[in-house]
Design a protein around this motif. Sequence first.
Motif, PDB file in Angstrom:
ATOM      1  N   MET A   1       5.426   8.222  -6.047  1.00  5.63           N
ATOM      2  CA  MET A   1       4.641   7.360  -5.188  1.00  5.63           C
ATOM      3  C   MET A   1       5.596   6.554  -4.316  1.00  5.63           C
ATOM      4  O   MET A   1       6.556   5.981  -4.794  1.00  5.63           O
ATOM      5  CB  MET A   1       3.759   6.428  -6.033  1.00  5.63           C
ATOM      6  N   SER A   2       5.312   6.517  -3.044  1.00  2.64           N
ATOM      7  CA  SER A   2       6.115   5.753  -2.095  1.00  2.64           C
ATOM      8  C   SER A   2       5.234   4.660  -1.501  1.00  2.64           C
ATOM      9  O   SER A   2       4.601   4.844  -0.472  1.00  2.64           O
ATOM     10  CB  SER A   2       6.647   6.676  -0.999  1.00  2.64           C
ATOM     11  N   LEU A   3       5.188   3.531  -2.190  1.00  2.00           N
ATOM     12  CA  LEU A   3       4.322   2.431  -1.786  1.00  2.00           C
ATOM     13  C   LEU A   3       5.115   1.140  -1.746  1.00  2.00           C
ATOM     14  O   LEU A   3       5.839   0.821  -2.694  1.00  2.00           O
ATOM     15  CB  LEU A   3       3.149   2.296  -2.774  1.00  2.00           C
ATOM     16  N   ALA A   4       4.977   0.418  -0.651  1.00  2.00           N
ATOM     17  CA  ALA A   4       5.632  -0.885  -0.505  1.00  2.00           C
ATOM     18  C   ALA A   4       4.609  -1.894  -0.016  1.00  2.00           C
ATOM     19  O   ALA A   4       3.596  -1.529   0.587  1.00  2.00           O
ATOM     20  CB  ALA A   4       6.785  -0.798   0.486  1.00  2.00           C
ATOM     21  N   ILE A   5       4.881  -3.152  -0.298  1.00  2.00           N
ATOM     22  CA  ILE A   5       4.045  -4.242   0.185  1.00  2.00           C
ATOM     23  C   ILE A   5       4.929  -5.121   1.054  1.00  2.00           C
ATOM     24  O   ILE A   5       5.983  -5.593   0.601  1.00  2.00           O
ATOM     25  CB  ILE A   5       3.448  -5.050  -0.978  1.00  2.00           C
ATOM     26  N   LYS A   6       4.521  -5.318   2.299  1.00  2.00           N
ATOM     27  CA  LYS A   6       5.285  -6.153   3.229  1.00  2.00           C
ATOM     28  C   LYS A   6       5.478  -7.545   2.645  1.00  2.00           C
ATOM     29  O   LYS A   6       4.570  -8.106   2.032  1.00  2.00           O
ATOM     30  CB  LYS A   6       4.544  -6.230   4.563  1.00  2.00           C
ATOM     31  N   HIS A   7       6.665  -8.083   2.832  1.00  2.00           N
ATOM     32  CA  HIS A   7       6.944  -9.437   2.370  1.00  2.00           C
ATOM     33  C   HIS A   7       5.910 -10.397   2.961  1.00  2.00           C
ATOM     34  O   HIS A   7       5.680 -10.411   4.167  1.00  2.00           O
ATOM     35  CB  HIS A   7       8.354  -9.861   2.785  1.00  2.00           C
ATOM     36  N   GLY A   8       5.261 -11.148   2.094  1.00  2.00           N
ATOM     37  CA  GLY A   8       4.255 -12.103   2.526  1.00  2.00           C
ATOM     38  C   GLY A   8       2.829 -11.606   2.414  1.00  2.00           C
ATOM     39  O   GLY A   8       1.901 -12.407   2.465  1.00  2.00           O
ATOM     40  N   ALA A   9       2.644 -10.298   2.282  1.00  2.00           N
ATOM     41  CA  ALA A   9       1.283  -9.772   2.117  1.00  2.00           C
ATOM     42  C   ALA A   9       0.779 -10.144   0.726  1.00  2.00           C
ATOM     43  O   ALA A   9       1.511 -10.032  -0.254  1.00  2.00           O
ATOM     44  CB  ALA A   9       1.256  -8.260   2.305  1.00  2.00           C
ATOM     45  N   ARG A  10      -0.439 -10.613   0.641  1.00  2.00           N
ATOM     46  CA  ARG A  10      -1.011 -11.065  -0.632  1.00  2.00           C
ATOM     47  C   ARG A  10      -2.033 -10.053  -1.132  1.00  2.00           C
ATOM     48  O   ARG A  10      -2.937  -9.694  -0.404  1.00  2.00           O
ATOM     49  CB  ARG A  10      -1.700 -12.421  -0.446  1.00  2.00           C
ATOM     50  N   VAL A  11      -1.887  -9.627  -2.368  1.00  2.00           N
ATOM     51  CA  VAL A  11      -2.819  -8.663  -2.948  1.00  2.00           C
ATOM     52  C   VAL A  11      -3.697  -9.277  -4.033  1.00  2.00           C
ATOM     53  O   VAL A  11      -4.621  -8.632  -4.512  1.00  2.00           O
ATOM     54  CB  VAL A  11      -2.086  -7.422  -3.510  1.00  2.00           C
ATOM     55  N   HIS A  12      -3.438 -10.518  -4.411  1.00  2.00           N
ATOM     56  CA  HIS A  12      -4.242 -11.169  -5.447  1.00  2.00           C
ATOM     57  C   HIS A  12      -5.702 -11.273  -4.988  1.00  2.00           C
ATOM     58  O   HIS A  12      -5.981 -11.793  -3.913  1.00  2.00           O
ATOM     59  CB  HIS A  12      -3.700 -12.565  -5.755  1.00  2.00           C
ATOM     60  N   GLY A  13      -6.602 -10.732  -5.773  1.00  2.00           N
ATOM     61  CA  GLY A  13      -8.020 -10.782  -5.445  1.00  2.00           C
ATOM     62  C   GLY A  13      -8.544  -9.531  -4.762  1.00  2.00           C
ATOM     63  O   GLY A  13      -9.710  -9.473  -4.384  1.00  2.00           O
ATOM     64  N   ILE A  14      -7.691  -8.520  -4.624  1.00  2.00           N
ATOM     65  CA  ILE A  14      -8.143  -7.271  -4.015  1.00  2.00           C
ATOM     66  C   ILE A  14      -9.180  -6.609  -4.925  1.00  2.00           C
ATOM     67  O   ILE A  14      -9.089  -6.678  -6.148  1.00  2.00           O
ATOM     68  CB  ILE A  14      -6.946  -6.341  -3.735  1.00  2.00           C
ATOM     69  N   GLN A  15     -10.185  -6.027  -4.325  1.00  2.00           N
ATOM     70  CA  GLN A  15     -11.251  -5.359  -5.075  1.00  2.00           C
ATOM     71  C   GLN A  15     -10.738  -4.033  -5.663  1.00  2.00           C
ATOM     72  O   GLN A  15      -9.893  -3.368  -5.048  1.00  2.00           O
ATOM     73  CB  GLN A  15     -12.461  -5.097  -4.176  1.00  2.00           C
TER      74      GLN A  15
END
Length: 108
Positions: A1-15
Amino acid sequence: MSLAIKHGARVHGIQPEMILAVVVIEGILREAGFATTITSCVDGSHSNASLHYTGSAVDIRIRDIPQEKLELLRTSIADRLGMDFDILLEADHYHCEWQPKKPIGVTS
């Protein structure tokens, strides 16, 4: 898996449905030779009615994907996710949102 999250992107609370969507998107982009970077989930500035604020939308970076492949990949993502998801090609990202077309539990 090649997955990254941009610095500052918030995922808390995603459905949970959006987690499924990201897995599907990552698989399609990986098969095509591209990485997946989440650039926005519940963060950022969006319209007042945006589904980002309820955790039902995610933006995916597209800057490394050639212009001629963007619509084909968007269509592949939309086909795989089905009618409860909308996949939009924006200027610099795919916008994916979970928006069921009929109430959950209704079969007809």
